[in-house]
Design an enzyme around this catalytic site. Structure first.
Site, mmCIF file in Angstrom:
data_model
loop_
_atom_site.group_PDB
_atom_site.id
_atom_site.type_symbol
_atom_site.label_atom_id
_atom_site.label_comp_id
_atom_site.label_asym_id
_atom_site.label_seq_id
_atom_site.Cartn_x
_atom_site.Cartn_y
_atom_site.Cartn_z
ATOM 1 C CG HIS A 126 -1.917 -1.062 1.300
ATOM 2 N ND1 HIS A 126 -2.840 -1.280 0.302
ATOM 3 C CD2 HIS A 126 -2.152 -2.012 2.242
ATOM 4 C CE1 HIS A 126 -3.592 -2.322 0.636
ATOM 5 N NE2 HIS A 126 -3.199 -2.794 1.805
ATOM 6 C CG ASP A 250 -4.675 -10.117 3.828
ATOM 7 O OD1 ASP A 250 -4.494 -10.652 2.716
ATOM 8 O OD2 ASP A 250 -4.359 -8.936 4.077
HETATM 9 ZN ZN LIG Z 1 -3.847 -7.312 3.071
#
Ligand SMILES: [Zn+2]
Length: 347
Positions: A126, A250
């Site tokens: 990110h 995840d």
């Molecule tokens: Zn993630």
């Protein structure tokens, strides 16, 4: 047949503290190292990284961003973003995470190993050139891509991002680039809410980004169908010199943040698919992984155990080719094929 596998192993990665209630916690890496020590001693090569050099980080990040990270040194707690706290030693750990990825590139591209897994934190996908976000400080993989290009003339690099979140940092950094292919599967309803299928790159980079939003109902077999119909043609068409996986776990069913329902064996099965594409390319393509998300430490550990078993040749070896997809997965593949057909990657 087992491959020569390097892994990052350095207890300093636990020194990045995020507070008691933060999901990106030191225990993630501690459980992973315990498992690697116990189950892969003698079968993988553990290596300790050096921090990245300033010029390596500067290929991706702005001087102002780098200064901001350095200023957090020895401060008890700083919030780089509302969800991204760092502690006194985090600056060093972030430089080590980037450095571990550079070491992986060095080992792969000087033929010291066939696959490398940077078991690091904080994650990176990110992080944008000018700011940290989503638990990420530096964009570890982007720094490694630019390093491979600058130091080894690595021409074409394929990034596979299977973290459940869209890697907006990687997407944006390489959006105009026709020498770096970015392929991501993710849940659009989660942070950072980007990664629509129509986001395919722009300018010279048009057609070199493939974004695939997942349904939360998809099964492991749906994913393998999706990957065999979209990822494999993209890898074959692009013919990369290296494959770099933004390896977040995840999307596993036990993850407290992700809402998908995949099992740990999915990651070994996808790796087997990639290896089959790599071998049919004539020469094996160097395979790099860097840890991104995955917030249930024991589930994360099981996922990576399966993956390392696959790489070291102790996993299942049967090659899969036929998957029966759900109607939703079949529809999604048709939609992606339609968007990408004009770019010649998918026929
Ligand atoms: Zn993630």
């Amino acid at each position: 047949m087992g491959m020569r596998v390097g892994v990052t192993r350095d207890d300093r990665f636990a020194e990045h503290k995020t507070g008691h209630f933060h999901p990106e916690q030191p225990r993630r890496i501690q459980e992973l190292y315990r498992m690697v020590d116990r189950e892969f001693a003698g079968r993988v090569q553990p290596v300790q990284p050096q921090p990245a050099a300033l010029e390596d980080v500067e290929r991706v990040h702005t001087p102002a961003h780098i200064r901001k990270i350095l200023k957090t040194a020895e401060q008890r707690m700083t919030n780089l973003a509302p969800d991204t706290p760092v502690s006194a030693r985090s600056y060093l750990v972030a430089w080590l995470a980037a450095g571990a990825c550079l070491q992986g590139v060095d080992m792969l591209l000087t033929d010291q190993c066939d696959a490398f897994f940077a078991l690091v934190r904080p994650p990176g996908h990110h992080a944008l050139p000018e700011r940290s976000s989503g638990f990420c400080v530096f964009n570890n993989i982007a720094v490694a891509v630019r390093y491979a290009q600058a130091n080894y003339g690595a021409g074409r690099i394929f990034i596979l991002d299977w973290d459940v979140h869209h890697g907006n940092g990687l997407n944006d950094i390489f959006y105009h680039d026709d020498r770096v292919y970015y392929y991501s599967t993710h849940d659009l309803m989660l942070y950072p809410y980007s990664g629509e299928p129509g986001q395919i790159g722009t300018g010279r980079g048009e057609g070199y980004t493939m974004n695939i939003p997942l349904s939360r109902d998809f099964t492991d077999d749906d994913m393998l169908y999706l990957y065999s119909r979209t990822l494999l043609p993209a890898i074959r068409g692009f013919a990369p010199d290296m494959i770099m996986v933004a390896a977040g776990f995840d999307a596993h069913c036990d993850d407290p943040i992700g809402r998908c329902r995949f099992s740990e064996s999915l990651y070994a099965r996808i790796t087997r698919l990639i290896l089959s594409a790599s071998h049919s390319a004539g020469r094996p393509i160097p395979l790099f992984f860097s840890l991104e998300g995955g917030y249930e430490p024991l589930a994360l550990t099981r996922c990576i155990r399966e993956l390392l078993r696959e790489l070291t040749g102790s996993g299942c070896t049967e090659t899969e080719s036929a998957f029966s997809p759900s109607a939703g997965a079949a529809d999604l593949v048709r939609q992606i094929e339609e968007i990408h057909r004009p770019y010649g990657v998918i026929s």
